[in-house]
Design a protein around this motif. Structure first.
Motif, PDB file in Angstrom:
ATOM      1  N   CYS A   1       0.854  -1.188   0.000  1.00 46.40           N
ATOM      2  CA  CYS A   1       0.000   0.000   0.000  1.00 46.40           C
ATOM      3  C   CYS A   1       0.891   1.238   0.000  1.00 46.40           C
ATOM      4  O   CYS A   1       2.108   1.146   0.179  1.00 46.40           O
ATOM      5  CB  CYS A   1      -0.953   0.011   1.199  1.00 46.40           C
ATOM      6  N   VAL A   2       0.278   2.389  -0.226  1.00 42.50           N
ATOM      7  CA  VAL A   2       0.986   3.675  -0.259  1.00 42.50           C
ATOM      8  C   VAL A   2       0.325   4.587   0.752  1.00 42.50           C
ATOM      9  O   VAL A   2      -0.912   4.695   0.791  1.00 42.50           O
ATOM     10  CB  VAL A   2       0.941   4.289  -1.671  1.00 42.50           C
ATOM     11  N   ASP A   3       1.134   5.261   1.613  1.00 45.31           N
ATOM     12  CA  ASP A   3       0.541   6.154   2.598  1.00 45.31           C
ATOM     13  C   ASP A   3       0.415   7.564   2.044  1.00 45.31           C
ATOM     14  O   ASP A   3       0.670   7.821   0.857  1.00 45.31           O
ATOM     15  CB  ASP A   3       1.326   6.103   3.915  1.00 45.31           C
ATOM     16  N   ASN A   4       0.037   8.513   2.913  1.00 49.69           N
ATOM     17  CA  ASN A   4      -0.260   9.869   2.448  1.00 49.69           C
ATOM     18  C   ASN A   4       0.980  10.645   2.015  1.00 49.69           C
ATOM     19  O   ASN A   4       0.867  11.689   1.381  1.00 49.69           O
ATOM     20  CB  ASN A   4      -0.982  10.641   3.553  1.00 49.69           C
ATOM     21  N   LEU A   5       2.182  10.147   2.357  1.00 46.96           N
ATOM     22  CA  LEU A   5       3.414  10.796   1.929  1.00 46.96           C
ATOM     23  C   LEU A   5       4.091  10.041   0.789  1.00 46.96           C
ATOM     24  O   LEU A   5       5.236  10.335   0.444  1.00 46.96           O
ATOM     25  CB  LEU A   5       4.383  10.919   3.116  1.00 46.96           C
ATOM     26  N   GLY A   6       3.402   9.084   0.215  1.00 44.14           N
ATOM     27  CA  GLY A   6       3.955   8.328  -0.903  1.00 44.14           C
ATOM     28  C   GLY A   6       4.887   7.204  -0.496  1.00 44.14           C
ATOM     29  O   GLY A   6       5.487   6.557  -1.360  1.00 44.14           O
ATOM     30  N   ARG A   7       5.033   6.963   0.807  1.00 46.84           N
ATOM     31  CA  ARG A   7       5.875   5.866   1.259  1.00 46.84           C
ATOM     32  C   ARG A   7       5.211   4.533   0.940  1.00 46.84           C
ATOM     33  O   ARG A   7       3.995   4.388   1.071  1.00 46.84           O
ATOM     34  CB  ARG A   7       6.170   5.993   2.757  1.00 46.84           C
TER      35      ARG A   7
ATOM     36  N   PHE B   1      -0.012 -10.618   5.397  1.00 42.96           N
ATOM     37  CA  PHE B   1      -0.523 -10.917   4.052  1.00 42.96           C
ATOM     38  C   PHE B   1      -0.972  -9.646   3.346  1.00 42.96           C
ATOM     39  O   PHE B   1      -0.355  -9.200   2.391  1.00 42.96           O
ATOM     40  CB  PHE B   1      -1.680 -11.918   4.155  1.00 42.96           C
ATOM     41  N   GLY B   2      -2.057  -9.057   3.797  1.00 42.32           N
ATOM     42  CA  GLY B   2      -2.555  -7.820   3.194  1.00 42.32           C
ATOM     43  C   GLY B   2      -2.273  -6.628   4.080  1.00 42.32           C
ATOM     44  O   GLY B   2      -2.144  -6.760   5.301  1.00 42.32           O
ATOM     45  N   VAL B   3      -2.174  -5.442   3.492  1.00 42.04           N
ATOM     46  CA  VAL B   3      -1.935  -4.221   4.250  1.00 42.04           C
ATOM     47  C   VAL B   3      -2.640  -3.064   3.559  1.00 42.04           C
ATOM     48  O   VAL B   3      -2.722  -3.026   2.322  1.00 42.04           O
ATOM     49  CB  VAL B   3      -0.415  -3.944   4.401  1.00 42.04           C
ATOM     50  N   ALA B   4      -3.184  -2.144   4.348  1.00 42.92           N
ATOM     51  CA  ALA B   4      -3.880  -0.973   3.802  1.00 42.92           C
ATOM     52  C   ALA B   4      -3.628   0.217   4.710  1.00 42.92           C
ATOM     53  O   ALA B   4      -3.346   0.059   5.908  1.00 42.92           O
ATOM     54  CB  ALA B   4      -5.383  -1.246   3.682  1.00 42.92           C
ATOM     55  N   PHE B   5      -3.742   1.415   4.145  1.00 48.26           N
ATOM     56  CA  PHE B   5      -3.521   2.651   4.894  1.00 48.26           C
ATOM     57  C   PHE B   5      -4.810   3.448   4.964  1.00 48.26           C
ATOM     58  O   PHE B   5      -5.510   3.613   3.957  1.00 48.26           O
ATOM     59  CB  PHE B   5      -2.433   3.489   4.231  1.00 48.26           C
ATOM     60  N   ASP B   6      -5.136   3.925   6.163  1.00 50.27           N
ATOM     61  CA  ASP B   6      -6.318   4.747   6.392  1.00 50.27           C
ATOM     62  C   ASP B   6      -5.890   6.215   6.345  1.00 50.27           C
ATOM     63  O   ASP B   6      -5.248   6.715   7.275  1.00 50.27           O
ATOM     64  CB  ASP B   6      -6.919   4.411   7.758  1.00 50.27           C
ATOM     65  N   THR B   7      -6.230   6.899   5.275  1.00 49.58           N
ATOM     66  CA  THR B   7      -5.796   8.282   5.081  1.00 49.58           C
ATOM     67  C   THR B   7      -6.448   9.239   6.071  1.00 49.58           C
ATOM     68  O   THR B   7      -5.913  10.317   6.330  1.00 49.58           O
ATOM     69  CB  THR B   7      -6.120   8.752   3.651  1.00 49.58           C
TER      70      THR B   7
END
Length: 398
Positions: A269-275, A307-313
């Protein structure tokens, strides 16, 4: 400020809302490559289904079995989980991971799934996309009623057929759906119009060279840089492609035991800073990289492989799955400056009901107790305190 915060915490206790700061003991802080502090804010250990009567606290509806992909619905404050071995999708609260509902099974009723691995949210059209992996298709549902809109299996001629699709992501700028067609070692780009679809192109083939794949799994999009981020699982690397035409840009990772290397990465996944955050499965950790692929830090999830990963903006948090567990970690505790806390008038929607009741009570007290410290408490500070309590609290369900 300390006096104001202590006054606010005393109000919390008086109102008995159950929110008081709690910190992880030192022996429970996971291993990390950098020296900054790391705390696990919420960890739900969801036991495997047992026979009736063995654990009265756990309903079968909320039990997870090998959960895979996860996706946040920021509009509804929901977290969708591909509950793969239960052949269904679970919907949980993004506030505290509490169970809301589930839908789907392996029977002849609709919706029907066969080991779904990937989920994605189409916010613009209020739709849920599910990679029905062993059903060799991708299904799209309305979010409000979970009714089936369409199923993507093959192109019109049948020449292009999905084989164990795993990851899915929405490219809103082009109104396209990108599918990691794992069994065919490629990406499939799909254009969707209302209740119909057409396959635009396929990207990649089996191999280890630039732009080739060996069982691609998770996929994410960096909208600010117009890039696709692909977990090239069996090549043990991350490939970064142009979201415009799918051309290869660069790769990082590679098999090995060095800190920046990977072993069978599955989620990304990609966070709010593009990491870029990668579920480095067989190294039992999450890896955070800069947008150009330089390692920042590691978060160890031992003894289970993520396994899976997600970012909550909205909340600045990561959710990830590992074995039969669903975890949530405060990204700002792991990766500094993840969430810039700017007050917005609509941000109260993110708060749990108990916090909203406390803020309402303090606001009422502040309006009549002009001689007390409460009269000095602005809404911005209330929000900061709410953030602090959310990050510092811990909930465990066993």
């Amino acid at each position: 400020p300390s006096m104001v915060i202590s006054t606010f915490v005393r109000v919390l206790v008086a109102l008995d809302v159950g929110y008081a700061p709690r910190h992880e003991p030192l022996d429970r802080i996971p291993q990390q490559t950098h020296t900054h502090s790391l705390s696990l804010t919420h960890s739900y250990t969801l036991k495997m289904h047992r026979r009736c009567g063995t654990d009265d606290r756990m309903s079968w509806s909320s039990v997870l079995s090998q959960p895979a992909g996860v996706a946040f619905d920021i509009e509804r404050a929901h977290l969708y989980v591909a509950d793969s071995h239960n052949h269904r999708v679970q919907i949980r609260s993004a506030h505290d991971l509490s169970f809301i509902r589930m839908f789907g099974d392996r029977s002849s009723t609709l919706p029907r799934f066969n080991t779904p691995y990937g989920v994605a949210i189409d916010q613009r059209n209020a739709r849920l996309v599910v990679a029905d992996t062993f059903g060799d298709r991708v299904q799209i549902f309305t979010i409000d009623s979970y009714s089936l809109v369409l199923a993507i299996v093959a192109d019109g001629s049948g020449a292009i057929k999905l084989n164990r699709p795993d990851g899915v992501v929405i490219d809103h700028s082009r109104d396209r759906l990108i599918i990691s067609d794992t069994g065919n070692h490629r990406l499939v780009i799909v254009s969707i119009t209302n209740e119909s679809y057409s396959i635009v192109k396929c990207i990649g083939s089996l191999g280890a060279r630039a732009g080739e794949f060996n069982a691609p799994r998770g996929i994410a999009i960096d909208t600010h840089r117009d890039r696709l981020i692909v977990a090239d699982c069996n090549n043990h690397r991350i490939q970064v492609l142009s979201a415009n035409d799918g051309s290869f840009l660069f790769e990082f990772g590679g098999y090995g035991g060095a800190p920046e290397q990977l072993s069978s990465p599955r989620g990304v996944c990609v966070d709010n800073l593009g990491r870029i955050v990668v579920a480095d499965s067989f190294h039992f950790r999450l890896q955070a990289y800069t947008p150009d692929g330089q390692l920042i830090s590691s978060y160890y999830s031992q003894p289970h492989a993520p396994f899976g990963v997600a970012f909550d903006t909205t909340r600045g948090e990561f959710a990830y799955t590992a074995r039969d567990q669903l975890h949530r970690i405060a990204a700002n505790e792991w990766l500094p400056d993840t969430l810039v806390r700017r007050w917005r008038v609509d941000l109260h929607r993110c708060a749990p009901e108990c916090i909203r009741r406390v803020v309402l009570a303090v606001t009422m007290l502040r309006s009549i107790a002009l001689w007390s410290n409460l009269s000095l408490l602005p809404n911005e500070l209330l929000f900061e305190i709410f953030q602090y309590l959310e990050v510092s609290s811990e909930g465990v369900v066993v």
